[in-house]
Scaffold this active site. Structure first.
Site, PDB file in Angstrom:
ATOM      1  N   LYS A 193       5.721  30.810  44.394  1.00  0.00           N
ATOM      2  CA  LYS A 193       4.581  31.555  44.937  1.00  0.00           C
ATOM      3  C   LYS A 193       3.619  31.966  43.818  1.00  0.00           C
ATOM      4  O   LYS A 193       2.405  31.902  43.966  1.00  0.00           O
ATOM      5  CB  LYS A 193       5.080  32.785  45.704  1.00  0.00           C
ATOM      6  CG  LYS A 193       5.694  32.405  47.048  1.00  0.00           C
ATOM      7  CD  LYS A 193       6.342  33.567  47.749  1.00  0.00           C
ATOM      8  CE  LYS A 193       7.650  33.939  47.111  1.00  0.00           C
ATOM      9  NZ  LYS A 193       8.585  34.678  47.928  1.00  0.00           N
TER      10      LYS A 193
ATOM     11  N   ARG B 178      17.830  31.691  54.107  1.00  0.00           N
ATOM     12  CA  ARG B 178      18.780  32.303  53.158  1.00  0.00           C
ATOM     13  C   ARG B 178      19.158  33.706  53.594  1.00  0.00           C
ATOM     14  O   ARG B 178      20.296  34.139  53.440  1.00  0.00           O
ATOM     15  CB  ARG B 178      18.144  32.345  51.761  1.00  0.00           C
ATOM     16  CG  ARG B 178      18.058  30.977  51.100  1.00  0.00           C
ATOM     17  CD  ARG B 178      17.106  31.010  49.913  1.00  0.00           C
ATOM     18  NE  ARG B 178      17.450  32.041  48.954  1.00  0.00           N
ATOM     19  CZ  ARG B 178      16.562  32.674  48.184  1.00  0.00           C
ATOM     20  NH1 ARG B 178      15.273  32.389  48.260  1.00  0.00           N
ATOM     21  NH2 ARG B 178      16.959  33.595  47.345  1.00  0.00           N
TER      22      ARG B 178
ATOM     23  N   SER C   8      12.022  30.603  44.314  1.00  0.00           N
ATOM     24  CA  SER C   8      11.275  31.232  45.400  1.00  0.00           C
ATOM     25  C   SER C   8      10.127  32.075  44.836  1.00  0.00           C
ATOM     26  O   SER C   8       8.965  31.935  45.237  1.00  0.00           O
ATOM     27  CB  SER C   8      12.250  32.095  46.210  1.00  0.00           C
ATOM     28  OG  SER C   8      11.573  32.977  47.048  1.00  0.00           O
TER      29      SER C   8
ATOM     30  N   ASP D 125       8.967  27.749  50.919  1.00  0.00           N
ATOM     31  CA  ASP D 125       9.714  28.952  50.522  1.00  0.00           C
ATOM     32  C   ASP D 125       9.834  29.927  51.686  1.00  0.00           C
ATOM     33  O   ASP D 125      10.880  30.555  51.871  1.00  0.00           O
ATOM     34  CB  ASP D 125       9.046  29.638  49.331  1.00  0.00           C
ATOM     35  CG  ASP D 125       9.729  30.970  49.057  1.00  0.00           C
ATOM     36  OD1 ASP D 125      10.917  30.942  48.701  1.00  0.00           O
ATOM     37  OD2 ASP D 125       9.100  32.024  49.263  1.00  0.00           O
TER      38      ASP D 125
ATOM     39  N   HIS E 126       4.801  40.441  38.665  1.00  0.00           N
ATOM     40  CA  HIS E 126       5.698  40.413  39.825  1.00  0.00           C
ATOM     41  C   HIS E 126       6.877  41.327  39.542  1.00  0.00           C
ATOM     42  O   HIS E 126       7.515  41.226  38.493  1.00  0.00           O
ATOM     43  CB  HIS E 126       6.207  38.997  40.095  1.00  0.00           C
ATOM     44  CG  HIS E 126       7.176  38.969  41.236  1.00  0.00           C
ATOM     45  ND1 HIS E 126       6.766  38.923  42.553  1.00  0.00           N
ATOM     46  CD2 HIS E 126       8.527  39.049  41.277  1.00  0.00           C
ATOM     47  CE1 HIS E 126       7.822  38.955  43.336  1.00  0.00           C
ATOM     48  NE2 HIS E 126       8.912  39.031  42.592  1.00  0.00           N
TER      49      HIS E 126
HETATM   50  N1  URA Z   1      11.816  37.673  46.467  1.00  0.00           N
HETATM   51  C1  URA Z   1      11.418  36.433  46.777  1.00  0.00           C
HETATM   52  O1  URA Z   1      10.239  36.180  46.952  1.00  0.00           O
HETATM   53  N2  URA Z   1      12.340  35.473  46.874  1.00  0.00           N
HETATM   54  C2  URA Z   1      13.653  35.691  46.680  1.00  0.00           C
HETATM   55  O2  URA Z   1      14.440  34.771  46.770  1.00  0.00           O
HETATM   56  C3  URA Z   1      14.057  36.993  46.369  1.00  0.00           C
HETATM   57  C4  URA Z   1      13.115  37.978  46.260  1.00  0.00           C
END
Ligand code: URA
Length: 431
Positions: free
Chosen positions: A191, A172, A187, A165, A86
């Site tokens: 995932k 947010r 967050s 999320d 990621h």
């Molecule tokens: N990417 C995400 O998936 N979540 C965040 O809070 C910030 C970047």
């Protein structure tokens, strides 16, 4: 049914610097997902977390609650280890494209669930959709089959993956609470854990084109995510990488695919090759294959074979001509010297203004729009040399892009010795 908590009590508790119990976090996230707790209450909670933080146990509980809000994928029957990467996002960051097939070419399955871009950083799916016919939306069964047969997949995350999320991130975004480390970490990691990978490498970027501008904050985010992943049973590490300068020589969509294919063919810019190989080594080591010669699979064509097969499996034609913009504008040097800076953020905004990115989720991107760099910091330049070429569908886009490039680079006097920062600043492992 009598609810065991009232959202307002939990908001007050966090507002006053308290720590929320596991059951309270669980309740809050499940009731927010179902709509019982409203956006206004969750917005207040996000701000309280932004201001007062969360401890390690609370962040793990928040992550677990978000994972439990949706489905969790399971690759235990796949018959091979899984590894994923990621990136927190940057300008010209096309690394997923060569990385997935490179790692998969060693027999480690790579389930890369990716997103679309918003703002100045591009999205992996947007880039891949430059390939005629290529499909991002695969069902879980199709994704599993592709992983089994070809060892790798890059596709869109389904709506059922951490739905809490999705809702919280949108909230947010409009309440000034994106940049809170507990919220970012939970967050991203909810995932990735729900996605079911066994090993995970995080590419946490710092610098002008990154989410976290300074190295300290990026380190804190990386440490938080590595601790979370390791508490959740993942084999995990992170690299802190420099995003003060765009990655590679292309910023856009189709041009980034072209550059990725160059890397897969054994060529490509040195920084893209270095980061791809370093991340591949990390992923393979975490998946049980340390000390492999990843460069050999770029030079030898094994990674290219996986790339071509996965593009075909997702409806794309790996030999199709990629879109080319009808309009272009060259920027040339006005003096002799040495290029000593190239601001990633400003170049990202310029590419976005050319049409390569989107301002709203529902906007389309222009696949042929973007910037091709002829030089990178450290290059010796003569007046009149080509620096970069802007590409757009419509020449009226150039003025805005050139405005955002104003002051975005510096040519120092001839003979200046240029010392760039290393691409990879640090490696972070679980403690
Ligand atoms: N990417 C995400 O998936 N979540 C965040 O809070 C910030 C970047």
């Amino acid at each position: 049914m009598i609810e065991p908590y009232a959202a307002v009590d939990l908001i007050r508790q966090k507002r006053d610097g308290g720590s929320l119990a596991t059951e309270a976090i669980d309740w809050l996230i499940s009731r927010y997902t179902s709509g019982y707790v409203g956006d206004e209450q969750m917005a207040a909670m996000a701000m309280a977390i932004f201001l007062n933080g969360m401890d390690r146990r609370e962040i793990l509980d928040l992550t677990t609650a978000m994972i439990n809000s949706g489905e969790r994928l399971d690759y235990s029957q796949l018959g091979r280890p899984t590894a994923d990467k990621h990136s927190t996002g940057g300008v010209g960051d096309k690394i997923t494209l060569p990385l997935m097939p490179l790692v998969a070419s060693f027999g480690v399955a790579v389930p890369q669930l990716s997103g679309r871009g918003l703002g100045h950083t591009g999205g992996t799916l947007d880039k891949l959709e430059s390939i005629p016919g290529w499909r991002a939306d695969l069902g879980n069964e199709e994704m599993y089959r592709q992983l089994q047969e070809l060892g790798g997949v890059i596709c869109a995350a389904g709506a059922e993956l951490a739905p809490a999320d999705k809702k919280l991130y949108a909230l947010r975004d409009i309440t000034g609470t994106v940049e809170a480390i507990p919220l970012i970490a939970s967050s991203i990691m909810s995932k990735k854990i729900a996605e079911g990978t066994g090993a995970l490498v995080l590419d946490v970027k710092y610098g002008s084109g990154a989410f976290m501008r300074d190295l300290e904050k990026a380190r804190e985010l990386a440490n938080t995510m590595v601790a979370l992943g390791s508490d959740a049973g993942l084999n995990i590490s992170a690299l802190l990488t420099n995003m003060n300068v765009p990655l590679g020589l292309t910023i856009g969509n189709a041009n980034e695919v072209r550059e990725s294919v160059e890397v897969l063919a054994g060529g490509g810019p040195a920084d893209v090759v270095e980061l791809t190989c370093e991340l591949a080594r990390e992923m393979l080591a975490l998946a049980g294959q340390p000390d492999v010669d990843v460069e050999a699979h770029l030079k030898g064509g094994q990674a290219m074979d996986v790339w071509r097969a996965t593009v075909v499996a997702q409806g794309g034609d790996p030999d199709a001509k990629l879109p080319v913009a009808p309009e272009s504008h060259e920027v040339r040097a006005d003096r002799d010297g040495v290029l000593v800076s190239q601001d990633a953020y400003q170049f990202g905004v310029a590419a976005w203004r050319l049409g390569a990115g989107r301002a709203r989720k529902q906007d389309p991107v222009v696949h042929s729009a973007g910037i091709d760099l002829a030089v990178k910091p450290g290059a010796t330049i003569k007046a009149g040399d080509l620096l970069w070429t802007l590409h757009a569908e419509d020449a009226s886009r150039f003025a805005g892009a050139l405005e955002s490039l104003s002051g975005a680079w510096e040519i120092a006097d001839p003979g200046t010795v240029f010392e760039g920062a290393p691409l990879i600043a640090e490696r972070i492992t679980a403690k």
